[in-house]
Design a protein around this motif. Structure first.
Motif, PDB file in Angstrom:
ATOM      1  N   ILE A  21       0.861  -1.175   0.000  1.00 48.60           N
ATOM      2  CA  ILE A  21       0.000   0.000   0.000  1.00 48.60           C
ATOM      3  C   ILE A  21       0.897   1.224   0.000  1.00 48.60           C
ATOM      4  CG2 ILE A  21      -1.755   1.268   1.275  1.00 48.60           C
ATOM      5  CD1 ILE A  21      -2.423  -1.609   2.472  1.00 48.60           C
ATOM      6  N   GLU A  25      -1.530   6.860  -0.614  1.00 45.75           N
ATOM      7  CA  GLU A  25      -2.931   6.459  -0.580  1.00 45.75           C
ATOM      8  C   GLU A  25      -3.548   6.754   0.778  1.00 45.75           C
ATOM      9  OE1 GLU A  25      -3.674   2.464  -1.958  1.00 45.75           O
ATOM     10  OE2 GLU A  25      -2.049   2.624  -3.405  1.00 45.75           O
ATOM     11  N   LEU A  26      -2.722   6.745   1.831  1.00 41.35           N
ATOM     12  CA  LEU A  26      -3.202   7.021   3.183  1.00 41.35           C
ATOM     13  C   LEU A  26      -3.062   8.500   3.539  1.00 41.35           C
ATOM     14  CD1 LEU A  26      -1.589   3.982   5.034  1.00 41.35           C
ATOM     15  CD2 LEU A  26      -3.892   4.166   4.127  1.00 41.35           C
ATOM     16  N   LYS A  70      -5.102   5.114  10.182  1.00 44.92           N
ATOM     17  CA  LYS A  70      -5.461   5.475   8.814  1.00 44.92           C
ATOM     18  C   LYS A  70      -5.560   4.236   7.933  1.00 44.92           C
ATOM     19  CE  LYS A  70      -3.559  10.129   8.841  1.00 44.92           C
ATOM     20  NZ  LYS A  70      -2.593  11.052   8.230  1.00 44.92           N
ATOM     21  N   LEU A  71      -4.672   3.271   8.169  1.00 49.80           N
ATOM     22  CA  LEU A  71      -4.687   2.031   7.390  1.00 49.80           C
ATOM     23  C   LEU A  71      -5.964   1.237   7.650  1.00 49.80           C
ATOM     24  CD1 LEU A  71      -3.134   0.086   5.491  1.00 49.80           C
ATOM     25  CD2 LEU A  71      -2.129  -0.922   7.539  1.00 49.80           C
ATOM     26  N   TYR A  74      -8.763   2.942   5.841  1.00 44.74           N
ATOM     27  CA  TYR A  74      -8.618   2.785   4.390  1.00 44.74           C
ATOM     28  C   TYR A  74      -9.018   1.377   3.941  1.00 44.74           C
ATOM     29  CZ  TYR A  74      -6.360   2.652  -0.196  1.00 44.74           C
ATOM     30  OH  TYR A  74      -6.101   2.504  -1.528  1.00 44.74           O
ATOM     31  N   MET A  75      -8.597   0.361   4.714  1.00 52.90           N
ATOM     32  CA  MET A  75      -8.883  -1.019   4.328  1.00 52.90           C
ATOM     33  C   MET A  75     -10.280  -1.470   4.760  1.00 52.90           C
ATOM     34  SD  MET A  75      -6.266  -1.586   2.650  1.00 52.90           S
ATOM     35  CE  MET A  75      -6.283  -3.283   2.205  1.00 52.90           C
TER      36      MET A  75
END
Length: 106
Positions: A21, A25-26, A70-71, A74-75
């Motif tokens: 990742i 993107e984050l 944040k991950l 996002y996921m």
């Protein structure tokens, strides 16, 4: 990525799927490699790889917790395991904080 996979394989961890990742993107600017992996049991792993010359301090613990938050947003799910690969020295207080928050350090 191959170094991370080899290191975890030596410890008996096998993965069905591993996806990188991008930090952009984050919405972060750190030089960090972030991987989402799924092991053969179906558990999700968050793997962070950091390469830096300076020592990791207590303030970095909070920074990585924010990146992890944040991950997960996002996921769309939480991770069973969190692994941190570092090649820099680690402050003893920071190491204790990482371990108390459930991180595995390699």
């Amino acid at each position: 990525m191959q170094m991370i996979v080899d290191s975890l394989c030596k410890k008996g961890k096998l993965y069905k799927k591993m996806q990188e990742i991008a930090p952009s993107e984050l919405g972060i600017r750190n030089k960090i490699k972030i991987y989402k992996a799924t092991d053969v049991s179906g558990y999700f792993w968050a793997i962070f790889a950091i390469s830096q010359k300076s020592k990791l301090l207590m303030k970095d613990v909070h920074k990585f917790e924010e990146i992890y938050a944040k991950l997960t947003l996002y996921m769309g799910h939480n991770f069973k395991h969190r692994v941190l690969f570092i090649d820099a020295p680690l402050c003893s207080k920071a190491k204790e904080a990482f371990l108390q928050q459930g991180w595995k350090i390699h």
